[in-house]
Design an enzyme around this catalytic site. Structure first.
Site, short mmCIF file in Angstrom:
data_model
loop_
_atom_site.label_atom_id
_atom_site.label_comp_id
_atom_site.label_asym_id
_atom_site.label_seq_id
_atom_site.Cartn_x
_atom_site.Cartn_y
_atom_site.Cartn_z
N ASN A 99 38.94 -25.96 14.40
CA ASN A 99 38.42 -24.63 14.76
C ASN A 99 39.40 -23.51 14.42
OD1 ASN A 99 37.18 -22.89 17.75
ND2 ASN A 99 36.37 -22.85 15.68
N CYS A 133 34.06 -27.68 13.20
CA CYS A 133 34.95 -28.43 12.30
C CYS A 133 35.94 -29.21 13.17
CB CYS A 133 35.65 -27.51 11.30
SG CYS A 133 36.75 -26.28 12.04
N CYS A 144 40.14 -23.18 10.67
CA CYS A 144 39.90 -22.91 9.24
C CYS A 144 38.41 -22.75 8.93
CB CYS A 144 40.51 -24.00 8.36
SG CYS A 144 42.31 -24.11 8.47
N ARG A 145 37.72 -23.88 8.76
CA ARG A 145 36.34 -23.82 8.26
C ARG A 145 35.36 -23.19 9.24
NH1 ARG A 145 36.22 -30.06 7.01
NH2 ARG A 145 37.53 -29.91 8.88
N SER A 146 35.35 -23.64 10.50
CA SER A 146 34.29 -23.14 11.39
C SER A 146 34.47 -21.67 11.80
CB SER A 146 34.10 -24.06 12.62
OG SER A 146 35.24 -24.13 13.41
N ASP A 164 38.14 -30.17 4.02
CA ASP A 164 39.16 -29.62 4.90
C ASP A 164 40.24 -28.95 4.05
OD1 ASP A 164 41.16 -29.12 6.68
OD2 ASP A 164 41.09 -31.09 7.62
#
Ligand code: 4NP
Length: 149
Positions: free
Chosen positions: A10, A7, A12-14, A121
């Site tokens: 690095n 993401c 939050c999402r990934s 995001d």
């Protein structure tokens, strides 16, 4: 099979995707890591909202640390999943050849083929966004294990 989740930050999402897939892939030979396209949060632990959201699903990502994607990752991983189209563009710019490019996929195309949907995001939103992200990533992880586990 070595899989990298990517993401922007690095944090939050990934890292959520990394923790979720690692749990779903238990007992397979899938190895998972994550990275950010930016250098904004190198060495930082995941955002507390990401940690709390996956903790509700009995996963612990609190000890993960941010790192920046590098071209070396094309050699170290078999599959590289982008969370959104901006991440995808960035990764394709860094790809050195067709073999690199073939490794890169929008993660939601695994659950919604050809739709080019994004994992939004959640950084500037509230709690709700993180749970939505969790659900998208869990569905993708199940599909990834089905195909590659
Ligand atoms: P991520 O979220 O890409 O899911 O880790 C973000 C985290 C930080 C920033 C942007 C997105 N930031 O601009 O600092």
């Amino acid at each position: 099979m070595r899989i990298l989740m990517v993401c922007l930050g690095n944090i939050c999402r990934s890292p959520m995707a990394e923790g979720i897939l690692r749990a779903r892939a238990e007992g397979t030979d899938i190895v998972v890591d994550s990275a950010g396209t930016s250098n904004y949060h190198i060495d930082e632990n995941p955002d507390p909202r990401a940690v709390m959201t996956v903790r509700k699903h009995n996963l612990d990502i609190s000890k993960l640390r941010g790192r920046q994607f590098s071209s070396q990752d094309f050699d170290d991983f078999d599959l590289i999943f982008a969370m959104d189209k901006s991440n995808l563009r960035h990764l394709l710019q860094l790809a050195r050849n067709e073999e690199d490019r073939r490794k890169v996929h929008l993660i939601r195309n695994y659950t919604d083929p050809g739709m080019d949907l994004e994992v939004p995001d959640p950084y500037y939103g509230g709690e709700h966004g993180f749970e939505q992200v969790y659900q998208m990533l869990d569905a993708a992880a199940i599909e990834i294990v089905k195909r590659h586990g």
